[in-house]
Structures are given as C-alpha cells and as structure tokens.
Design an enzyme around this catalytic site. Structure first.
Site, PDB file in Angstrom:
ATOM      1  N   ARG A 169     128.169  63.860 -39.569  1.00 42.21           N
ATOM      2  CA  ARG A 169     126.719  63.955 -39.384  1.00 42.21           C
ATOM      3  C   ARG A 169     126.282  65.414 -39.301  1.00 42.21           C
ATOM      4  O   ARG A 169     126.330  66.029 -38.234  1.00 42.21           O
ATOM      5  CB  ARG A 169     126.296  63.218 -38.110  1.00 42.21           C
ATOM      6  CG  ARG A 169     124.798  63.191 -37.878  1.00 42.21           C
ATOM      7  CD  ARG A 169     124.482  62.491 -36.561  1.00 42.21           C
ATOM      8  NE  ARG A 169     123.053  62.369 -36.346  1.00 42.21           N
ATOM      9  CZ  ARG A 169     122.500  61.828 -35.254  1.00 42.21           C
ATOM     10  NH1 ARG A 169     123.276  61.385 -34.291  1.00 42.21           N
ATOM     11  NH2 ARG A 169     121.203  61.748 -35.127  1.00 42.21           N
ATOM     12  N   ASP A 451     121.305  63.058 -24.696  1.00 40.44           N
ATOM     13  CA  ASP A 451     121.441  64.038 -25.773  1.00 40.44           C
ATOM     14  C   ASP A 451     120.058  64.427 -26.266  1.00 40.44           C
ATOM     15  O   ASP A 451     119.057  64.177 -25.589  1.00 40.44           O
ATOM     16  CB  ASP A 451     122.328  63.489 -26.893  1.00 40.44           C
ATOM     17  CG  ASP A 451     121.749  62.231 -27.529  1.00 40.44           C
ATOM     18  OD1 ASP A 451     120.572  61.882 -27.249  1.00 40.44           O
ATOM     19  OD2 ASP A 451     122.459  61.579 -28.317  1.00 40.44           O
TER      20      ASP A 451
END
Length: 559
Positions: A169, A451
């Site tokens: 990613r 996050d």
C-alpha cells in the site's frame, strides 16, 4: 565524522538526500543507478498527470461549494454502468481466498512484519500510508524489509510463495517525497514507494505467483484509477512483465468515489483485484467535501456512527454488488480492537463478541474478506468466515435485488454530540500528531489501534462541530473554539499518561496539542491532516532530529 561520509548514488536530474547513517546498507541496496533511472523516468512521465488529477480534485470541490449541488452518478459514464457484458480479469489463485488480512502493518516495524510473515493470515496490508509515518527512515527501512521478505532473507519465515500474500500500500496522491527531487521538483510519494517496490521485487513476486499486488489509497474518481492503470501498463512494459501482472485493490475512502465504483473497476479491469470499504476515512470525506453544510452534520461517531447506519450500510452493499457484478472481489474494513492477554477475562470475551458481531455483518453483506490488526484475532475470524460463507470467496452473491440511491448514500444518521465523544476525538487527534512528531504512524488508546483514518475523522468532527456550534447532549453547551481549547488543556495530564511521556515527549505533546487546536479552528478545512502535518516545519525539523539521534546511536554502537 560518520554523518559526513554517507554513500550517495547519483543520476542526472535526480537529487536524493543522503540517508541516515544507520541505513547506509539499505540505501545502497535500493538506490542503485538503475533504480534511480527507473524512478526518474517514472516521475518524468507521470508528474504532469499527477498534477492534473490533483487540480481536478480541487476543481470538483470548488464546483460543489459554488453550486451547492450534491454528488451523484455521472451521466457521461452511464454507458459503462449500463453495459452488462464487461468483467475485470480474473485474479491469480493466491488472491482468490483472502478471508483475513493483517491491516495497518507498517513494514518499517521489522519485528511485527516478521510476525505477520509467520502468521496464519492470508494476506498482509504492507502499509506505507494510514498506519505509517513517512519519515525518510521509515520509508527506506520499510521498502528494504519488503526487499528482504521477497528474497526470503528473514530468519524462520516461510518462503514468499507460502507466506501471507503481500498487499503493498503506497502513499496516496496527496503525499510528496521531500527527500527526492527529479528535475527540480519533489516527487509524488506514491511513485517513490511504488517505483522502488516494483523495480526491486516485481519479477520475483511474479515468479513465485505472489504478486505484485497493491492497495491504492484515497482514489477519488475513475480518472485517478485511469492514471494508475497507465502507470501499471508503463511499468509492466519497462520491467518486461506481462500485461496484467499488477493487481490492485482500490480503497473507496471518499464519498465522491462511491458514485464511480463501476467506472473505477472498468478503468482498472486488466489490473483490478477489487474494491475495499472502510468506515472512518470514508466518513471523514463527508466533512471534507460537504461538511460546511448543515445537512451533512455528522453526529458523535462514538455513539451514532457504525456500519449498520443507512449511509454506511448502503455504501458497503453497493460496493459488494458492484464488485460481484463485474467479477471483482469486495473486501471490508479493519477490526481495530486489541485483545487483552488473559483469554479467560470478561474483557477478552467481550472484545471477541464485539468483533464477531461486526465482522459477521460484513460477511452477511457478501464481502470476500476483511482485516484485523491484532494477530490473535486471525484464527477466530477465519473460523467465522468459514462457518458463514461458502468456499474461497462470495462472488456468487450478486445482490441483484439490491438498489442503492443517492439518498441512501448521502443521508446522515440522526444523533447529537456527547462530551465523551468530543473529548475522545480531541484525544485521538492530539495523540496522533504526537505520534507523527515522534516518527510513528499509529498508536494505542483505550484498547484499540488508532491511525491516520481515525485521526482524520476525529479532527474533522471537532472542526465541523465548532463550525456549526453544535450543542452537547450532556449539558447544552455549544461546541466552540474556547470549549475545545479548555477541554484539551484540561486533558493534558491524561494524555501525558496515555503516551507514558518522558520530559522530552511531554514537550512534544504540548506541541501536538497546539497544532491540533490550530487545525480544528481554521476557516478553510485542511483536506488531509497528514498532508498538513507533512508540510509543516515542526514535523520536518523533528524528523531531522530523529535521524540525527539514530546516526548518533549507530556511531556510538560502532565505537
């Protein structure tokens, strides 16, 4: 003198910052002349189009603001949606069954990365985006760790052909790489990540039938998907790979992209591994694109926002239907809850029950897999999937009876704001900034991992509640800049305890609190918190400080 004798590979037109001394081996391995030439060619070819799609994002936002119109399904691409014949290319066998992936795994965390490779997960989201802080050290270390994993260089890990499949990613389009310039311009962060990962690993991954596979973050339109497809085709040609070698799952994290899911699949049809739905980045996008409108006031996420609400359930249902109609895989979000060590405790059983209920909702909606952060949740969630689904995936669930309208996607849930929810959002926002200033992309708070996705929704809600002067359910007070500042200052001791700060970290926490207050009271909503932080001198200076300390520690160790 250690810091003054760093190795640096050069290539005409390319300006690369020297690495921290502790990473000289990694740097020399990755930044060969051939790799720099590849990166230079990649960025020179696609930088103009990257600039164009980012300007189109801005234009679309301005059009929404000026006209007051609502997002909807595009008329100019209706022929793609109305054509029942096209399908995406079938994905390789290793992607056919990915019931449970590990999410938010920042590859610079070598210990956790090795744990993931040894785990029974079917895939690993190797995350250079949401769960990662893109310091120069983290990017180089993370890419080098992937390099090692692909070559089976870690001790006591299975060969890459048998380990959980790596779903790489790269950063999203909003991020740049400060430490490399091509022809006088800082390069896009995703091209830096993608280019190095592909150049060093693509052929080996393909030979082992294990890639190259990617997640694409924060794609907002089919034009951005088209750009990625062009990048894939160019890269396959340059590296002498068969067309369609790259497979990518697009994360639908923006409300605008939810109206272009079929078009996104169509543009990537040779390279598509499907679409992914989540909750917090997607919810935050409503504030980003429409949050100044009272009709799009998003209530307290801790009390009123979950995947069972109409706007989120419709989004997940439409994603599953769209994917399966076109032969693509649909994946769900990540379970962020953390299990306590005592398996016999009430809390352990409560968390398992909670995660089971939420993931069963996704399975019943037809998803083909989802993610967990805690590796102890892998096996129970795999058993849940096997119990309630049939075979490797759920592509046979076509959902032909389902119709999702723009109203379904755009209707905000009812509810207000609680003092608990306001304080929770403040805490997550401040602690995320503190984590970034210390070079970490995620942290743990109240039993779960947080996050950039949860930081985005947290700071977005606080900004929106101040903008609309929302009243608290608890006592009727209006959410104002003054109230948020007062609450944040009163929470300093609790936040300090949550970070287990030493004196230096307490100073960093105070800086993070000031930065959070700054960002939530701006008149113009900063589009991405990570972009705002990454371009800020406070982060850049703290990053240099970390690198100097790493070099100093490396030098002392050598002595």
């Amino acid at each position: 003198e250690c810091n003054k004798t760093r190795f640096l590979t050069t290539y005409p037109g390319v300006d690369v910052e020297p690495p921290p001394a502790v990473l000289q081996l990694e740097f020399q391995t990755l930044f060969t002349t051939e790799a720099l030439q590849f990166l230079s060619d990649l960025c020179t070819t696609f930088q103009p189009e990257v600039d164009r799609v980012l300007k189109l994002r801005t234009l679309r936002k301005v059009q929404l603001d000026l006209t007051g119109e609502l997002p909807g399904f595009r008329e100019d691409t209706a022929h793609i949606r109305n054509d029942p014949t096209w399908r995406v290319s079938p994905v390789p066998s290793r992607l056919q069954c990915r019931h449970v992936d590990i999410g938010d795994l920042s590859p610079c965390d070598t210990h956790r990365f090795i744990q993931g490779l040894r785990s029974k997960a079917q895939g690993i989201q190797v995350d250079f985006d949401d769960g990662n802080c893109p310091t120069y050290y983290n990017q180089i270390k993370g890419i080098y760790n992937v390099y090692q994993a692909v070559r089976n260089q870690f001790h006591a890990t299975p060969p890459i052909s048998q380990a959980p499949v790596l779903m790489l990613r790269p950063r999203a389009w909003n991020m740049v790489e400060h430490n490399m310039m091509v022809h006088g311009q800082e390069i896009p962060g995703p091209l830096f990540d993608f280019g190095l990962l592909m150049f060093h690993n693509a052929k080996l991954l393909l030979e082992s039938q294990s890639g190259p596979f990617f997640y694409l973050s924060k794609v907002e339109s089919h034009l951005e998907a088209k750009l990625w497809n062009q990048i894939f085709l160019w890269t396959e040609y340059k590296l002498d790979l068969p067309v369609g070698s790259v497979k990518a799952t697009v994360l639908i994290e923006c409300v605008l992209a939810s109206f272009e899911m079929e078009e996104i699949l169509y543009e990537l049809r040779e390279h598509s591994a499907g679409l992914n739905c989540g909750i917090w980045d997607y919810s935050a996008s409503f504030v980003n694109k429409l949050g100044h409108r009272a009709d799009f006031l998003l209530p307290d996420r801790s009390k009123y926002v979950n995947m069972e609400k109409r706007f989120l359930r419709s989004y997940m249902d439409l994603l599953v239907k769209t994917c399966h109609r076109r032969g693509a895989l649909a994946t769900g979000g990540m379970a962020a809850l953390l299990l306590p060590r005592d398996e016999q405790s009430v809390l352990y059983k409560t968390i398992v029950t909670t995660v089971t209920r939420l993931k069963l909702l996704e399975i019943q909606a037809g998803v083909d897999g989802f993610m967990v952060y805690d590796m102890d949740l892998i096996e129970p969630m795999q058993k849940l999937f096997q119990l309630h689904s049939q075979g490797k995936n759920q592509l046979q669930q076509l959902r032909d009876d389902l119709t999702v309208s723009p109203d379904d996607l755009l209707t905000m849930p009812a509810g207000g704001v609680t003092l608990y929810g306001l304080k929770y959002n403040i805490a997550v926002g401040v602690l995320f900034i503190e984590a970034w200033l210390s070079g970490r992309g995620h942290f743990f708070y109240k039993g779960q991992v947080e996050d950039s996705a949860t930081a985005e929704i947290s700071r977005s809600q606080v900004w929106q509640w101040i903008r609309h002067q929302v009243k608290l359910e608890d006592d009727g007070r209006a959410v104002t800049r003054g109230l948020v500042r007062s609450l944040a200052q009163s929470m300093q001791d609790d936040l300090w305890a949550a970070t287990r700060c030493q004196t230096q970290r307490y100073k960093r926490l105070a800086t993070a609190l000031s930065m959070f207050l700054e960002v939530v009271q701006k008149s113009d909503f900063p589009e991405f918190l990570t972009t705002y932080l990454y371009l800020d001198h406070t982060f850049l200076s703290s990053q240099r400080l970390h690198e100097e300390r790493a070099d100093e520690g490396h030098y002392k160790a050598r002595l």
